[in-house]
Design an enzyme around this catalytic site. Structure first.
Site, PDB file in Angstrom:
ATOM      1  NE  ARG A 122      -2.414   1.187   3.551  1.00  0.00           N
ATOM      2  CZ  ARG A 122      -3.115   1.346   4.882  1.00  0.00           C
ATOM      3  NH1 ARG A 122      -4.192   0.693   4.901  1.00  0.00           N
ATOM      4  NH2 ARG A 122      -2.670   1.796   6.006  1.00  0.00           N
ATOM      5  NE  ARG A 128      -2.678   5.637   5.117  1.00  0.00           N
ATOM      6  CZ  ARG A 128      -3.476   4.950   5.678  1.00  0.00           C
ATOM      7  NH1 ARG A 128      -4.560   4.427   5.290  1.00  0.00           N
ATOM      8  NH2 ARG A 128      -3.441   4.867   7.202  1.00  0.00           N
ATOM      9  NE  ARG A 139      -1.280   3.710  10.461  1.00  0.00           N
ATOM     10  CZ  ARG A 139      -0.618   3.191   9.687  1.00  0.00           C
ATOM     11  NH1 ARG A 139       0.586   3.718   9.901  1.00  0.00           N
ATOM     12  NH2 ARG A 139      -1.043   2.817   8.415  1.00  0.00           N
TER      13      ARG A 139
HETATM   14  P1  ADP Z   1      -4.730   2.650   9.681  1.00  0.00           P
HETATM   15  O1  ADP Z   1      -5.888   1.855  10.267  1.00  0.00           O
HETATM   16  O2  ADP Z   1      -3.679   2.129   8.580  1.00  0.00           O
HETATM   17  O3  ADP Z   1      -4.054   3.075  10.842  1.00  0.00           O
HETATM   18  P2  ADP Z   1      -6.487   4.623   9.456  1.00  0.00           P
HETATM   19  O4  ADP Z   1      -7.050   5.419   8.421  1.00  0.00           O
HETATM   20  O5  ADP Z   1      -7.443   4.001  10.175  1.00  0.00           O
HETATM   21  O6  ADP Z   1      -5.278   3.959   8.979  1.00  0.00           O
HETATM   22  O7  ADP Z   1      -5.979   5.897  10.763  1.00  0.00           O
HETATM   23  C1  ADP Z   1      -4.794   6.674  10.197  1.00  0.00           C
HETATM   24  C2  ADP Z   1      -4.470   7.529  11.147  1.00  0.00           C
HETATM   25  O8  ADP Z   1      -5.484   8.317  11.792  1.00  0.00           O
HETATM   26  C3  ADP Z   1      -4.161   6.771  12.661  1.00  0.00           C
HETATM   27  O9  ADP Z   1      -2.807   6.369  12.630  1.00  0.00           O
HETATM   28  C4  ADP Z   1      -4.542   7.745  13.670  1.00  0.00           C
HETATM   29  O10 ADP Z   1      -3.439   8.670  13.961  1.00  0.00           O
HETATM   30  C5  ADP Z   1      -5.560   8.521  13.208  1.00  0.00           C
HETATM   31  N1  ADP Z   1      -6.874   7.864  13.725  1.00  0.00           N
HETATM   32  C6  ADP Z   1      -7.753   7.410  13.011  1.00  0.00           C
HETATM   33  N2  ADP Z   1      -8.852   6.736  13.844  1.00  0.00           N
HETATM   34  C7  ADP Z   1      -8.507   7.319  15.233  1.00  0.00           C
HETATM   35  C8  ADP Z   1      -9.145   7.188  16.334  1.00  0.00           C
HETATM   36  N3  ADP Z   1     -10.013   6.633  16.534  1.00  0.00           N
HETATM   37  N4  ADP Z   1      -8.492   7.807  17.447  1.00  0.00           N
HETATM   38  C9  ADP Z   1      -7.398   8.222  17.228  1.00  0.00           C
HETATM   39  N5  ADP Z   1      -6.767   8.568  16.112  1.00  0.00           N
HETATM   40  C10 ADP Z   1      -7.316   7.849  15.218  1.00  0.00           C
END
Ligand code: ADP
Length: 185
Positions: A122, A128, A139
């Site tokens: 990805r 990204r 993460r």
């Molecule tokens: P991934 O599942 O690959 O981490 P996401 O698109 O779900 O990708 O999230 C990208 C980033 O957005 C996370 O690493 C975090 O920094 C932020 N983020 C997403 N959802 C949340 C959440 N529920 N609480 C806090 N930060 C979040």
């Protein structure tokens, strides 16, 4: 729920199409704000780029606003929220205030090696800025420490539906739809 690379976003979009409800992804909302150069985006960027969670106060307010919008009144799929115990509590309050509840919590599962392979791919395809080796590792660690344990709590509430995230995309959608059928009546 499910670790990074498990396919949540892909499957959430497909399920949303079938059910005629919006798929609400906190990650997508942050990325749209980052791209648009909003205040929220500038703040979120500091955290997302490092693979850290955006502070709960910011994320919770954003989800509360989004769930109150008209298109979510008949239902919604949440992708990427809640991710820690405090967000579970907050979501309970948000839903109670809206007079609604969760029908099911899906956990999409996959092994770490498969996840890493998908995320590296990805990173090349999408570029990204949080798909660096360091941010990916961070993460996945946060997922294991803070998010994975939440499935136990939802399991105790009888809401958890676990689906194997390994296989063809169509096959997983079929598994997901079958597994959710009882909960969605
Ligand atoms: P991934 O599942 O690959 O981490 P996401 O698109 O779900 O990708 O999230 C990208 C980033 O957005 C996370 O690493 C975090 O920094 C932020 N983020 C997403 N959802 C949340 C959440 N529920 N609480 C806090 N930060 C979040």
């Amino acid at each position: 729920m499910g670790p990074q690379g498990a396919g949540k976003g892909t499957q959430a979009a497909r399920l949303a199409d079938r059910l005629g409800v919006p798929a609400i992804s906190t990650g997508d909302i942050f990325r749209a704000n980052i791209k648009g150069g909003t205040d929220l985006g500038r703040l979120a960027q500091e955290y997302t780029a490092q693979g850290e969670l955006v502070p709960d106060s910011v994320t919770n307010d954003m989800v509360r606003d989004r769930l109150a919008q008209a298109d979510a009144a008949e239902g919604f799929i949440l992708d990427g929220y809640p991710r820690n115990a405090a967000q579970v509590t907050e979501l309970d309050e948000i839903l109670a205030a809206l007079g609604t509840r969760l029908d099911a919590v899906v956990e999409l599962t996959a092994e770490r090696d498969e996840l890493l392979a998908r995320l590296r791919n990805r990173a090349q395809v999408e570029g990204r800025d949080d798909d660096t080796e360091e941010a990916i590792a961070r993460r996945l660690d946060i997922y294991a420490e803070q998010t994975a344990p939440l499935t136990t709590a939802y399991g105790e509430r009888g809401l958890l539906v676990r689906v194997d995230g390994i296989g063809e995309i169509d096959e997983i959608t079929a598994r997901l739809t079958d597994a959710l059928a009882p909960a969605l009546g």
